[in-house]
Write an enzyme that holds these catalytic residues in place. Sequence first.
Site, PDB file in Angstrom:
ATOM      1  N   ARG A 259      40.690 -50.936 106.016  1.00 52.65           N
ATOM      2  CA  ARG A 259      39.474 -51.690 105.710  1.00 52.65           C
ATOM      3  C   ARG A 259      39.832 -53.085 105.227  1.00 52.65           C
ATOM      4  NH1 ARG A 259      35.679 -46.968 102.799  1.00 52.65           N
ATOM      5  NH2 ARG A 259      35.922 -45.505 104.538  1.00 52.65           N
ATOM      6  N   ARG A 274      41.614 -49.581  95.465  1.00 52.50           N
ATOM      7  CA  ARG A 274      41.029 -50.231  96.645  1.00 52.50           C
ATOM      8  C   ARG A 274      42.135 -50.927  97.427  1.00 52.50           C
ATOM      9  NH1 ARG A 274      35.767 -51.161  97.543  1.00 52.50           N
ATOM     10  NH2 ARG A 274      35.306 -50.606  95.396  1.00 52.50           N
ATOM     11  N   GLU A 350      34.385 -42.982  92.441  1.00 52.91           N
ATOM     12  CA  GLU A 350      34.079 -42.282  93.693  1.00 52.91           C
ATOM     13  C   GLU A 350      35.355 -41.763  94.351  1.00 52.91           C
ATOM     14  OE1 GLU A 350      31.967 -44.649  96.570  1.00 52.91           O
ATOM     15  OE2 GLU A 350      32.651 -43.379  98.224  1.00 52.91           O
ATOM     16  N   SER A 353      32.343 -38.969  99.563  1.00 51.08           N
ATOM     17  CA  SER A 353      30.980 -39.341  99.895  1.00 51.08           C
ATOM     18  C   SER A 353      30.588 -38.460 101.064  1.00 51.08           C
ATOM     19  CB  SER A 353      30.976 -40.821 100.283  1.00 51.08           C
ATOM     20  OG  SER A 353      29.691 -41.347 100.249  1.00 51.08           O
ATOM     21  N   ARG A 392      43.043 -41.753  96.107  1.00 47.88           N
ATOM     22  CA  ARG A 392      42.315 -41.653  94.842  1.00 47.88           C
ATOM     23  C   ARG A 392      42.550 -40.287  94.198  1.00 47.88           C
ATOM     24  NH1 ARG A 392      36.634 -45.115  95.517  1.00 47.88           N
ATOM     25  NH2 ARG A 392      37.685 -47.070  96.032  1.00 47.88           N
TER      26      ARG A 392
END
Length: 427
Positions: A259, A274, A350, A353, A392
């Site tokens: 990303r 991130r 998070e 999801s 994560r």
Amino acid sequence: MHDIRFIRENPDAFDAALKRRKLTPMASEILEADSNRRSLQAKIQEMQSRRNQTSKEIGALKAKGGDANALIAEVNEIKANMPALENEEAKLADKLDTWLLELPNILDASVPDGDDETQNELIRTIGDLPQFSFTPKDHVALGEGLGQMDFALGAKLAGARFVVLSGQLARLERALATFMLDTHTTEFGYVETLPPALVNSQTMTGTGQLPKFAEDLYRTDDKWLIPTAEVPLTNIVADEIINGAALPLRMTAYTQCFRSEAGSAGRDTRGMIRQHQFSKVEMVSIVHPDQSTEELDRMTSCAEAILQKLELPYRVLKLCSGDTGFSAQQTYDLEVWLPGQDEGRGMYREISSCSNCGPFQARRMKARFRDAETGDTRFLHTLNGSGLAVGRTLIAVLENGQQENGSILLPRALHGYMGTDRLVAKA
RNA sequence: GGAGAGGUGGCAGAGCGGUUGAAUGCACCGGUCUUGAAAACCGGCAAGGGUGAGAGCCCUUCGUGGGUUCAAAUCCCACCCUCUCCGCCA
């Protein structure tokens, strides 16, 4: 992608749905273009019909040896008028397609209203927070303390937002991924899948990354790096008509994800939270429309099972209207407790999801199934969820298992995969 | 990368520039027969769209995009993909 027929039949409901997404009403504008397009289409089709009919007559006449010149002139006359109308129709169709492709999915009625992530609805909180007799460190301090997490090296090799893991931490990544895949395949019926990490534009459009979010993606000459395995896994059913008896299809994949984080400059710059490249075990379900709500709960519980087996405290939130993603009707986020964040005060972040996209992606992909009872083809429903984000999860294992001396006690589920019950600093 | 062959309905596989949206077989659905099933026989069976109250009528689609022609699955061009051989390479 939206169903133009739904908009025709429910313009007010459509505008209300846009409003929940903080978008201006568009139904009347869309329907005007739609109606213009259809009347053009009717005219064009009428001309095509005459052209086809006359051409057949020419064939029949010539077969009998007659003189077809008059009819040929007639067809040429018809054809002369077609390109102008066709161009106009194509322009309108383009405009409509752009709208239908770029407007976000309609939110499920159960989605709470809200502007942003602060207004998500807390559903449940699971697990006891770990207690420390010292100020817990974050994973950066812990990983560097172990001598097995090197951000400077990542920067040297690639740039900001890259990391190099080594030794037990590199193995931990692999152990987590294997553990997750084993669980999803043996306990929950997902089929392990190894898809391409580069895909074409059509595939990216199918799940909704394109045309609108190109700047979030990395691209090569003619392909794109996947930001999640959701993209290749879901598109497996693109352009297919699935036998209804074969549903549901459940797939899981461990892939690298890429990303650009174009909109996140300055956010989460410290640590592994991130990164431009991270790995994730993804779940995708392809289901009958009647099953998708139930499947979302099931999928969410599959992701939760991983956290529970890893003894990681977490909470489940239902995303509010302002935080639910483009392609989703409704989304549950799983947030894991990270005790080392916020100067050792800890916070939830998070880690998964899980979304039900309804027929939104299926319509873009032309992914259908045959209804055994009616014989009709209908659009499938697609769901995707992280199960889990591996990087994560690694952070969570470090921060929750940390000891005062900087070593890490591993959850029991990983002992076999790691060949040890703890992580210790390099000698 | 070079040379060759090929891409047609859920699958396999025909297809002369003109009633071919596409033979045939398999699969699938319905029926006859049977106590039941199988077999056999009969019938049905592409998708998307426009129009219509409906029956229906019409349009588009034979890898994709262009072109030739009154007319293209069929001819021409480009691209994509698959297979075979050669080269290179993890």
